[in-house]
Design a protein around this motif. Structure first.
Motif, mmCIF file in Angstrom:
data_model
loop_
_atom_site.group_PDB
_atom_site.id
_atom_site.type_symbol
_atom_site.label_atom_id
_atom_site.label_comp_id
_atom_site.label_asym_id
_atom_site.label_seq_id
_atom_site.Cartn_x
_atom_site.Cartn_y
_atom_site.Cartn_z
ATOM 1 N N ASP A 15 0.683 -1.124 0.134
ATOM 2 C CA ASP A 15 -0.209 0.046 0.145
ATOM 3 C C ASP A 15 0.767 1.337 0.260
ATOM 4 O O ASP A 15 0.386 2.505 -0.201
ATOM 5 N N ASN A 16 2.174 1.092 0.103
ATOM 6 C CA ASN A 16 3.251 2.224 0.056
ATOM 7 C C ASN A 16 3.102 2.698 -1.309
ATOM 8 O O ASN A 16 3.302 2.062 -2.186
ATOM 9 N N ASP A 30 -0.156 3.949 3.981
ATOM 10 C CA ASP A 30 -1.276 2.939 3.690
ATOM 11 C C ASP A 30 -2.276 3.866 2.834
ATOM 12 O O ASP A 30 -1.759 4.805 2.224
ATOM 13 N N LYS A 31 -3.410 3.128 2.725
ATOM 14 C CA LYS A 31 -4.250 3.926 1.616
ATOM 15 C C LYS A 31 -4.712 5.321 1.846
ATOM 16 O O LYS A 31 -5.186 5.840 0.967
#
Length: 63
Positions: A15-16, A30-31
């Motif tokens: 997610d990075n 994250d998101k």
């Protein structure tokens, strides 16, 4: 006396990501959470470009 630190470690995962606009780098951990780094922080364009390159390589190598 206990010392406090503002340092945090985040794992690099899928997610990075890194995004940027004219004024900021957005390093997503994250998101929905990102570290926002003003480009004015860097003293030279070369320093800013090196930072961008290193972050992108780190994220690419750890996915």
């Amino acid at each position: 006396m206990e010392k406090f630190s503002n340092r945090r470690k985040y794992e690099v995962g899928r997610d990075n990501s890194i995004e940027e606009d004219d004024e900021y780098f957005y390093i997503f951990i994250d998101k929905i959470m990102a570290h926002i780094i003003p480009k004015r922080t860097f003293t030279t364009p070369a320093e800013m470009n090196l930072f961008s390159k290193q972050i992108k390589e780190c994220l690419k190598n750890n996915k």
